[in-house]
Scaffold this motif. Structure first.
Motif, mmCIF file in Angstrom:
data_model
loop_
_atom_site.group_PDB
_atom_site.id
_atom_site.type_symbol
_atom_site.label_atom_id
_atom_site.label_comp_id
_atom_site.label_asym_id
_atom_site.label_seq_id
_atom_site.Cartn_x
_atom_site.Cartn_y
_atom_site.Cartn_z
ATOM 1 N N GLY C 83 35.150 45.936 28.187
ATOM 2 C CA GLY C 83 36.476 45.383 27.610
ATOM 3 C C GLY C 83 37.930 45.406 28.589
ATOM 4 O O GLY C 83 38.773 45.469 28.114
ATOM 5 N N ILE C 84 37.255 45.548 29.812
ATOM 6 C CA ILE C 84 38.455 45.565 30.572
ATOM 7 C C ILE C 84 38.445 44.070 31.243
ATOM 8 O O ILE C 84 37.552 43.841 32.295
ATOM 9 N N SER C 85 39.509 43.271 31.260
ATOM 10 C CA SER C 85 39.505 41.827 31.634
ATOM 11 C C SER C 85 40.690 41.715 32.513
ATOM 12 O O SER C 85 41.722 42.198 32.395
ATOM 13 N N THR C 86 40.522 40.960 33.623
ATOM 14 C CA THR C 86 41.627 40.685 34.374
ATOM 15 C C THR C 86 41.674 39.270 34.498
ATOM 16 O O THR C 86 40.907 38.308 34.746
ATOM 17 N N VAL C 87 42.993 38.740 34.738
ATOM 18 C CA VAL C 87 43.507 37.412 34.874
ATOM 19 C C VAL C 87 44.451 37.435 36.152
ATOM 20 O O VAL C 87 45.364 38.092 36.229
ATOM 21 N N TYR C 88 43.801 36.638 37.081
ATOM 22 C CA TYR C 88 44.407 36.782 38.473
ATOM 23 C C TYR C 88 45.728 35.826 38.592
ATOM 24 O O TYR C 88 45.400 34.650 37.756
ATOM 25 N N LYS C 122 34.012 24.341 19.316
ATOM 26 C CA LYS C 122 34.405 24.763 17.818
ATOM 27 C C LYS C 122 35.272 25.992 18.054
ATOM 28 O O LYS C 122 36.470 26.237 17.924
ATOM 29 N N GLN C 123 34.552 26.913 18.513
ATOM 30 C CA GLN C 123 34.829 28.350 18.687
ATOM 31 C C GLN C 123 36.230 28.446 19.563
ATOM 32 O O GLN C 123 37.114 29.092 19.479
ATOM 33 N N ALA C 124 35.846 27.986 20.788
ATOM 34 C CA ALA C 124 36.944 27.778 21.932
ATOM 35 C C ALA C 124 38.268 27.297 21.291
ATOM 36 O O ALA C 124 39.264 27.860 21.455
ATOM 37 N N LYS C 125 38.238 26.198 20.546
ATOM 38 C CA LYS C 125 39.399 25.520 20.014
ATOM 39 C C LYS C 125 39.983 26.619 19.062
ATOM 40 O O LYS C 125 41.331 26.693 19.083
ATOM 41 N N ALA C 156 42.278 33.513 27.181
ATOM 42 C CA ALA C 156 41.290 33.287 26.128
ATOM 43 C C ALA C 156 40.002 34.060 26.336
ATOM 44 O O ALA C 156 39.443 34.495 25.345
ATOM 45 N N ARG C 157 39.580 33.704 27.774
ATOM 46 C CA ARG C 157 38.176 34.166 27.997
ATOM 47 C C ARG C 157 38.166 35.608 27.916
ATOM 48 O O ARG C 157 37.099 36.076 27.466
#
Lengths: 343, 331, 506
Positions: C83-88, C122-125, C156-157
């Motif tokens: 559950g640790i995410s990074t956005v660079y 669908k889910q992404a939207k 979002a990812r």
């Protein structure tokens, strides 16, 4: 530095030659026959001349982190152009000979400009850019020879690849001349420095005020000329031109020679003498396999294995995995010297 | 696929390819009598079934940003293995076929491992593979081995009617099955998407936690398998095994894939495009045959010209999308 | 922000690289529903800490606790699964895939043996719409959208992976103000939903706008944890660059140099700018003058310097050299106009690793002279020896490969490369970073003596003290803008400079 780079290739070359001695007691003998020096060693030099030339040109290309896959096709084209120019000639007039040489050099410069412009100006990756000529060049060669094997009946033409000077095959002198030119260009002008600098770190070179575009162009033109002259020798040697088979596999052999000679495919430092030895290794290997009496086709398998071994030895990952502990310590020391920057 | 229909830069090369094919076919039809026939069209598939199969494998390789120079040699080696197992070892085709298929698969797998584990350039590894496979051919036999076997003859000569007196060969069926399977794999499996991601940006793929190494190895294994399958089809076509078979085919294959609209830097392209690419190579040959007076080496020059055209087209597209990117991107 | 138990606790984190201690006993406490800034200058250890947290590096000592459970993260994939995410900053997605693909790749929805694109689209939207207020066509390629949108998609990812901790590493550096606002709206929304967010940025305004608390690192060490609204900008900056506020008042000063009296402009720049890099600025540099460029990392210092050298092409503006218009479209042109530039990125933009000290030194000079006027080997060795002695380069062997030298010595070789060309203006971008104190002092001394000989120097540094000690004029940059220009007389203090760097009211 230079010494250690040349050491292993020389050892390999000597081993191959010594193996020959084992099978043929007279391998190292050089005799005077019909006023010419003959012998297996001379033969290797003579037969290896085209490969030597092509490899010298390829060395500079690879030093810029590029590769020239078109050399085989250029050999075919050059042979075809040369043979075509003298096809109608007879007798002893030297005019057709020099016309042929001029045409060959012109067309090889043209091919070099073609590759060089694609790589340096349009920015196509070298493998891809030179692939075009590799495919189309052979077609053009066949177009020139009309798909036939063109035979030459003009004696002066055969002198280039088959003649002798000072008791030695003339082609050896051509190779020597090109080697001198290459060494001069790269060691007596700033070309060599610029090539190595662009091949090692293009951005730092740009910031130092070096125009990499012209250097790339120059390198491909030189490679083209080398291949063209190589093609002339090959075609002259057999007094014919074969658009389909002349120069086949040469690009691969040349790359192999360069890599064996110590120049990395990642560009940077290049070793012309290393390449020369690399090319001689390949040529002696071929000669050896013939003389020992193994099927000559096994040559390909041997070459494949040699390529792999050399590349693996150049791969840091491989060294780390295989020479594990020892090397780890060394790189550690090295990075200590460099001072790892953290950001 | 539920993709947009607008013609963005993504579809441009493919559209150009299909357009080119139609133009060439129309050109041939108008110029030569007998050109505009279903059978001429079907012959493109019959004569190039093996090339379609190799091109499919190569598409995955190039999509991932790699290159495979060994395909031609693996075809030759497969034909040699198949021929010698059938004729010399007298094995039944039920054994020969799987063993032959194994040849390329194992070679491809090994090359993939070298590329991944030792971080070697695909270009040099597959170059070595190319030498090795050709060399192994000659180790089996220097001469050509003619195959004289019922099964192989059956595969070679069976004509499957498709109505109107036209026919296709079994090889075409195999090739089309491969194409359908490849399209499915490319678009509807994780592996397929990973290949695209890898070609887009290897570093991103790594940071997104995708199995980069596994994918790379699998890509070269698939390409090796396709080469071997193509080798078998080639053997059905030639009914012989020979070390000189498919000489220089790697170039035709790469050309077909590139002309088919796949970006040589990886990340964009379609399996279907490569099929059209192969058909374009085929139609060039057909035109030259119909022309009669033109020499066959024009094929190579034409392929080289097309290759140049498409590579420059790609550069333009990439350069254009990059300028829109970097104007806002970071330093 | 009620007191509650932290979601993530990092304690006593130590990470050593061969030869360098990157992190020493660093801690970080992260609560759910907070935005936590990680502050520090270049080399402070922010990136290393983030890489430890996301499994790119493994730490040597210390512990990480997530949700009360001790964890050990060994790969980016594992971090994501935890559950640790990074956005660079440089969005690490694949621009050649569609938006939906980028969100789902690696964890695709599979139905009856095939990827279910309909469902994923669908889910992404839905995800983008409900959680990020973003209504876009998810079947378009990522490259179709701006970097700002791409960043949202990257977020979002992370959300799709159901992240608990979201790390935003310099997310705003390439966004315009509108895009930043849009991003901040999303951050506030996510914060309300209970996500813990680590926010890294060089923009102080943004730190004060969006974050609740902050942790300051310096030289790989933990300096402190503060509530954002309780620490003043000036104090924060002083913590970051390691200058005690009280100590600042009594700083030593360089005595102003009489030689600077002759005022002949060497370079006059007007209205120079490059979109997304630096706002339009003017810049005058006198002959023999040392001009300092101060500012926090990412404030646009390097960008300014690169424009003056032609390393990047400016969008607007004009430059006069010695009074006449000059076209500085490439480094080559700048060099022939007498400008030299020592990049801050020694490895990637400075040294040619495979070449020797000698070759690295003569490179720029040779570039000026062209291919055929090759400096004879003997002369090269003379030059190299001369500068090795002058700059005290170790090892004193011109044939040593530069990649085997220490950072300080590499820096000296690069200095020599430019000094050999005898420039009129020497641009030094952080020449003293990452090198030892002795080498630092040597370089400062060298600058002063060069300026006495009439060479102008543009000196980029994040060490204010250094700038004050050496520079005649100081320009301060903040948020990609040149905000102040001081004449360095007796009245200017480190505090003034820092105030200018920090901006805002203090």
């Amino acid at each position: 530095m230079m010494k250690s780079k040349l050491f292993w290739p020389i050892v390999v070359l000597l081993i191959i030659l010594l193996i020959n001695l084992f099978f043929d007691k007279n391998f190292f003998t050089i005799e005077v026959k019909n006023g010419y020096l003959t012998g297996s060693l001379i033969d290797i030099l003579n037969r290896g001349a085209p490969l030597l030339l092509v490899s010298i040109g390829m060395t500079l290309v690879i030093a810029t982190k590029g590769v020239d896959l078109g050399v085989g096709s250029v050999i075919a084209m050059a042979g075809a152009v040369g043979a075509m120019t003298v096809s109608g000639a007879n007798g002893d007039s030297l005019v057709p000979l020099f016309t042929a040489i001029a045409f060959v050099i012109a067309i090889s410069i043209l091919t070099g400009i073609w590759n060089g412009v694609l790589v340096s100006r349009i920015g196509v990756q070298p493998i891809v850019a030179t692939l075009i000529l590799m495919v189309a060049g052979r077609g053009i060669a066949q177009l020139i020879t009309d798909g036939q094997i063109m035979t030459v009946y003009y004696d002066p033409y055969t002198f280039i690849g088959g003649g002798h000077l000072l008791m030695l095959p003339f082609s050896i002198f051509i190779v020597a001349a090109m080697l001198v030119i290459a060494s001069f260009l790269t060691r007596k002008t700033a070309m060599g420095l610029f090539i190595e600098s662009v091949g090692t770190n293009p951005e730092a070179s740009r910031l130092s005020g070096i125009n990499s575009k012209n250097i790339l162009l120059m390198v491909y033109v030189f490679s083209g000329i080398c291949a063209g002259i190589g093609g002339l020798i090959l075609s002259s040697n057999v007094a014919s031109a074969d658009g389909n088979n002349a120069g086949l596999w040469y690009e691969l052999d040349a790359i192999l020679a360069v890599v064996i000679g110590g120049t990395s495919l990642n560009g940077g430092r290049f070793y012309l003498m290393g390449t020369v030895i690399g090319a001689l290794i390949i040529q002696s290997l071929t000669t050896t396999i013939y003389s020992i009496g193994i099927a000559p086709e096994i040559n390909l398998v041997v070459k494949a294995i040699v390529v792999l071994i050399v590349c693996l030895l150049q791969s840091p990952e491989f060294r780390k995995k295989v020479f594990g502990v020892f090397n780890m310590k060394q790189t550690e020391k090295k990075s200590k010297n460099e001072g790892v920057s953290i950001s | 696929m539920t993709k947009g229909f607008q013609l963005d830069s993504k579809h441009l090369p493919l559209a150009a390819t299909i357009g080119l094919f139609i133009v060439m076919f129309l050109f041939g039809s108008l110029r030569y009598t007998g050109f505009f026939s279903t059978q001429v069209f079907l012959n493109l598939f019959i004569d190039n079934a093996f090339l379609i199969v190799v091109a499919v494998g190569m598409t995955f390789v190039i999509l991932s940003g790699g290159i495979d120079l060994s395909v031609g040699s693996i075809i030759a080696l497969t034909s040699m293995v198949a021929a010698s197992l059938t004729m010399n070892a007298q094995l039944s085709p039920a054994l020969v076929i799987p063993l032959s298929l194994l040849v390329g698969t194992v070679l491809g797998f090994s090359m993939g491992c070298l590329i991944h584990y030792f971080n070697l350039q695909p270009f040099i590894v597959t170059l070595a593979g190319m030498f090795l496979a050709r060399g192994l051919c000659y180790l089996i036999n220097v001469e050509s081995i003619t195959i004289n076997n019922e099964f192989f003859s059956f595969m070679a000569s069976t004509r499957i009617p498709v109505g109107g007196g036209n026919f296709i060969s079994i090889s075409v069926i195999i090739a089309l099955l491969v194409v359908v399977a490849a399209i499915f794999v490319a678009h509807f499996t994780k592996f397929g998407r990973n290949v695209y991601a890898l070609g887009g940006s290897e570093q991103s793929a790594l940071l997104m936690g995708l199995p980069v190494g596994k994918t790379k190895i699998l890509i070269y294994t698939v390409s090796g398998f396709c080469s071997s399958l193509a080798g078998l089809i080639f053997t059905f076509y030639m009914l012989s095994g020979y070390g000189l078979h498919a000489n220089g085919l790697e170039l035709d294959t790469i050309a077909a894939v590139v002309i088919g609209g796949t970006l040589l830097t990886g990340g964009a392209g379609y399996v279907a495009g490569s099929v059209v690419g192969v058909l374009i190579l085929g139609i060039i040959q057909t035109v030259i045959v119909f022309e009669g007076t033109l020499s066959s080496w024009w094929t190579k020059i034409a392929i080289g010209g097309l290759l140049l055209l498409f590579i420059v087209l790609q550069r333009v597209i990439v350069a254009r999308s990059k300028t829109t990117q970097t104007s806002i991107a970071s330093h | 922000m009620k007191e509650q138990t932290p979601l993530l606790i990092m304690e006593g984190i130590t990470k050593e690289f061969p030869g360098v201690k990157a992190l020493t006993d660093v801690q970080l406490n992260l609560y759910p529903g907070e935005v936590h800034a990680l502050m520090g200058e270049n080399g402070a250890g922010k990136s290393t800490l983030i890489k430890v947290l996301t499994g790119v590096y493994t730490f040597d000592e210390g512990s990480v606790t997530l949700d009360g459970k001790s964890i050990r993260i060994t790969s980016p994939l594992e971090a994501q699964n935890l559950g640790i995410s990074t956005v660079y900053q440089e969005v690490n997605l694949c621009t050649n895939l569609t938006v939906a693909e980028n969100i789902f790749i690696g964890r695709e929805i599979i139905k009856r043996g095939r990827l279910d694109w309909k469902e994923m689209n669908k889910q992404a939207k839905e995800l983008l719409k409900t959680r990020l207020n973003l209504d876009i066509d998810v079947t378009k390629l990522l490259s179709f959208y701006s970097v700002a949108i791409q960043q949202m998609i990257a977020i979002a990812r992370s959300l799709q992976i159901s992240a608990k901790v979201l790390i935003l590493d310099e997310p705003t550096s390439s966004l315009d103000q509108n895009e930043v606002n849009q991003l901040f709206d999303v951050i506030r929304k996510l914060k309300k939903e209970g996500l813990a967010i680590i926010f890294v940025s060089h923009f102080l305004d943004q730190i004060y706008e969006i974050t609740d608390r902050l942790t300051v690192l310096r030289n790989g060490e933990w300096i402190g944890e503060f509530k954002t609204n309780e620490i003043e900008r000036l104090e924060l900056v002083s913590k970051m660059i390691g200058k005690d506020l009280n100590e600042l008042k009594s700083g030593e000063r360089r005595t102003s140099n009489k030689a600077f009296e002759r005022k002949r402009p060497f370079l006059q720049g007007k209205n120079i700018s490059k979109k997304g890099k630096i706002a339009p600025f003017d810049m005058d540099i006198q002959e023999g003058e040392i001009v300092g460029l101060a500012g926090l990392l990412g404030s646009g210092r390097t960008e300014l310097a690169r424009l003056l050298f032609g390393a990047d092409k400016a969008d607007t503006g004009e430059i006069k050299i010695n009074g006449s218009m000059a076209n500085l479209a490439s480094p080559k042109q700048a060099i022939s106009n007498g400008i030299a530039f020592c990049s801050e990125n020694r490895k990637t933009e400075g040294i040619i690793g495979d070449l020797t000290i000698r070759e690295n030194m003569i490179l720029a000079m040779q570039g000026l002279q062209g291919w055929f006027k090759y400096i004879p080997r003997k002369r090269q060795i003379e030059i190299a020896d001369e500068y090795i002695k002058l700059l005290n380069i170790n090892p004193p062997n011109p044939e040593q490969l530069i990649k085997n030298l220490s950072g300080g010595n590499q820096q000296k070789v690069l200095l020599a490369r430019w000094l050999i060309t005898n420039p009129k203006l020497l641009i030094l971008d952080e020449p003293t970073r990452g090198i030892d104190v002795g080498a630092k002092a040597e370089i400062q001394k060298l600058m002063l003596s060069l300026s006495k000989e009439g060479m102008s120097v543009l000196f980029v540094s994040s060490e204010i003290e250094e700038v004050l000690r050496t520079c005649r004029k100081i320009a301060v940059l903040r948020d990609h803008k040149k905000v102040y220009e001081f004449e360095n007389d007796q009245q200017i203090t480190q505090k003034d400079i820092m105030k200018a760097m920090a901006g805002g009211m203090t």
